[in-house]
Design a protein around this motif. Structure first.
Motif, PDB file in Angstrom:
ATOM      1  N   THR A 175       0.420   2.438  -5.502  1.00  0.00           N
ATOM      2  CA  THR A 175      -0.285   1.719  -4.448  1.00  0.00           C
ATOM      3  C   THR A 175      -1.021   0.559  -5.096  1.00  0.00           C
ATOM      4  OG1 THR A 175      -1.754   1.947  -2.534  1.00  0.00           O
ATOM      5  CG2 THR A 175      -2.425   3.031  -4.567  1.00  0.00           C
ATOM      6  N   SER A 176      -1.773  -0.193  -4.325  1.00  0.00           N
ATOM      7  CA  SER A 176      -2.521  -1.323  -4.870  1.00  0.00           C
ATOM      8  C   SER A 176      -3.732  -1.609  -4.000  1.00  0.00           C
ATOM      9  CB  SER A 176      -1.636  -2.574  -4.976  1.00  0.00           C
ATOM     10  OG  SER A 176      -1.314  -3.059  -3.682  1.00  0.00           O
ATOM     11  N   TYR A 177      -4.702  -2.310  -4.586  1.00  0.00           N
ATOM     12  CA  TYR A 177      -5.912  -2.741  -3.895  1.00  0.00           C
ATOM     13  C   TYR A 177      -6.135  -4.219  -4.179  1.00  0.00           C
ATOM     14  CZ  TYR A 177      -6.965   2.273  -3.545  1.00  0.00           C
ATOM     15  OH  TYR A 177      -6.894   3.608  -3.275  1.00  0.00           O
ATOM     16  N   ARG A 220       0.813  -1.211   0.000  1.00  0.00           N
ATOM     17  CA  ARG A 220       0.000   0.000   0.000  1.00  0.00           C
ATOM     18  C   ARG A 220       0.851   1.267   0.000  1.00  0.00           C
ATOM     19  NH1 ARG A 220      -5.294   0.142   1.139  1.00  0.00           N
ATOM     20  NH2 ARG A 220      -4.940   2.218   0.264  1.00  0.00           N
ATOM     21  N   ASN A 221       2.037   1.201   0.597  1.00  0.00           N
ATOM     22  CA  ASN A 221       2.916   2.369   0.642  1.00  0.00           C
ATOM     23  C   ASN A 221       3.721   2.567  -0.632  1.00  0.00           C
ATOM     24  OD1 ASN A 221       4.671   0.230   0.856  1.00  0.00           O
ATOM     25  ND2 ASN A 221       5.376   0.734   2.920  1.00  0.00           N
ATOM     26  N   VAL A 278      -2.016   0.607  -9.020  1.00  0.00           N
ATOM     27  CA  VAL A 278      -2.294   2.002  -9.358  1.00  0.00           C
ATOM     28  C   VAL A 278      -0.984   2.771  -9.413  1.00  0.00           C
ATOM     29  CG1 VAL A 278      -3.594   4.077  -8.744  1.00  0.00           C
ATOM     30  CG2 VAL A 278      -4.523   1.821  -8.201  1.00  0.00           C
ATOM     31  N   SER A 279      -0.800   3.544 -10.463  1.00  0.00           N
ATOM     32  CA  SER A 279       0.425   4.326 -10.652  1.00  0.00           C
ATOM     33  C   SER A 279       0.058   5.734 -11.118  1.00  0.00           C
ATOM     34  CB  SER A 279       1.344   3.655 -11.684  1.00  0.00           C
ATOM     35  OG  SER A 279       2.438   4.494 -12.015  1.00  0.00           O
ATOM     36  N   ILE A 280       0.676   6.728 -10.488  1.00  0.00           N
ATOM     37  CA  ILE A 280       0.503   8.131 -10.880  1.00  0.00           C
ATOM     38  C   ILE A 280       1.866   8.682 -11.275  1.00  0.00           C
ATOM     39  CG2 ILE A 280      -0.218  10.433 -10.168  1.00  0.00           C
ATOM     40  CD1 ILE A 280      -2.140   9.231  -8.248  1.00  0.00           C
TER      41      ILE A 280
END
Length: 413
Positions: free
Chosen positions: A367-369, A99-100, A350-352
């Motif tokens: 991050t990821s879910y 998550r981090n 997820v990548s920004i």
């Protein structure tokens, strides 16, 4: 008193009644459907994995019908006892990305791994933790002081500068002057080495023109001091001003939700920048990572990109809700209910990517879910309001992760 014989003892004429062994039956009232509450209540905890276990799909105690329709299912104690095997077989999903934003990947048995770090020594120093970097620089100072003190001590000892007459106290060495004036033992030589490397002048201890070896060591120690100080300043500056570290302050919502938006089933999660600093050309990408078995029995990791609204181009000047429409072309098209969602094993990466306005360097936040962090039948509350008096938009950061339940059955109709 006459003793009573055993034959005279009165025995019961009826046989004792034994309990008959019967099979435990589960209660018929094993669940309760609430049409007004979603499958996962607001801020629900996923501490009970039996509600999400994919191994309970075959149980006849589950509700019969087409959809769970955003309802809350509560299982009683009888059903939980009968599902002990499901709890034991429940497997926590494995993350590729924490998550981090740290990758949960470790490379082992790499040939010449240590030599690879040494060849790219600058990058290794930048990637090291602060405790190791600072320890290395402090150690380099101590080693350089001791190293040059030993070399100068050897030169002075060979020149006889450390031999003195016991009566008069005069120096017995060669030459008119000692190689290093004011030095009498190794302790004073170490002090001279520290003064040479950390000051621009000398006091009682200074090199003389008697020994060229001492002048050579003096020049080399000055060069070594400049190299250590220059490297320390450069590494610390790069580690401090690195945009990769600055951009990690981007905030993702603790969970993602699935609900209807404009009569379309959508995957939503929220992102914002608490620093009130907008990155340039921010681009958001979401990938779905799934373990897929091949016909030959091989398990491979596959990833498919999810198409986002506005093609992932977002303005993160305020808390932004990223949306993916789950249509026929979506990799999540098979998720028609909460039961289908939590029975699957996948990870949303997820990548920004953007450009830091301070340093104009490309940055990335990740991050990821996992399925347990994707809530079915939930919607994020609105936290953006307009302050008429101050003429500015205000958002309530305390409700950044707050969601409300929605009636999925009505939306489906």
């Amino acid at each position: 008193m006459k003793a009573t014989s055993s034959s005279e003892i009165q025995r019961p004429t009826t046989k004792p009644h034994y309990f008959e062994a019967t099979t435990m039956q589960s209660s018929q009232e094993t669940e309760r459907l609430t049409d007004n509450i979603d499958y996962q209540a607001e801020n629900a905890s996923l501490g009970n994995p039996s509600l999400l276990s994919p191994f309970t799909q075959g149980s006849t105690n589950f509700v019969s019908g087409n959809e769970w329709s955003g309802s809350t299912i509560e299982l009683n104690a009888d059903l939980r006892r009968n599902e002990s095997e499901s709890l034991c077989s429940y497997r926590k999903p494995n993350r590729v990305m924490e998550r981090n934003g740290h990758e949960n990947v470790i490379f082992t048995k790499i040939p010449e791994k240590s030599w690879r770090y040494i060849r790219d020594f600058v990058t290794t120093l930048i990637e090291l933790d602060w405790k190791y970097t600072l320890t290395m620089f402090v150690g380099s100072y101590l080693l350089s002081w001791i190293f040059f003190a030993i070399l100068c001590y050897m030169v002075a000892y060979s020149h006889g500068d450390l031999l003195f007459d016991e009566i008069t106290g005069e120096r017995l060495g060669e030459g008119k002057y000692p190689c290093i004036v004011g030095v009498y033992d190794f302790t004073s030589m170490l002090i001279y080495s520290i003064e040479t490397q950390t000051t621009i002048g000398f006091g009682e201890k200074y090199p003389s023109e008697e020994c060229p070896e001492t002048m050579f060591l003096f020049i080399m120690q000055i060069i070594c001091s400049i190299a250590i100080e220059g490297g320390m300043v450069s590494i610390i500056y790069v580690k401090t001003a690195r945009p990769v570290r600055q951009n990690t302050k981007l905030k993702f919502s603790d969970k993602a939700v699935i609900c209807y938006r404009d009569s379309k089933l959508c995957l939503l999660f929220r992102v914002c920048d608490p620093r009130e600093q907008q990155s340039i050309k921010s681009k958001i990408r979401v990938y779905m990572i799934v373990d897929r078995p091949t016909r030959e029995g091989e398990i491979i990791k596959t990833h498919a990109e999810l198409k986002l609204i506005n093609n992932g181009n977002q303005i993160i000047a305020w808390p932004e809700i990223v949306c993916h429409v789950i249509d026929e072309l979506s990799p999540m098209r098979d998720f028609k209910s909460a039961k289908d969602l939590h029975a699957a094993h996948f990870e949303l990466y997820v990548s920004i990517v953007g450009v830091s306005p301070a340093t104009a360097q490309v940055t990335e936040t990740r991050t990821s879910y996992v399925p347990q962090e994707v809530h079915w039948g939930q919607r994020f509350v609105n936290i953006i309001t307009y302050d008429v008096n101050n003429r500015r938009y205000v958002y309530d950061y305390s409700n950044f992760n707050t969601t409300i339940s929605v009636d999925m059955a009505k939306e489906m109709e």
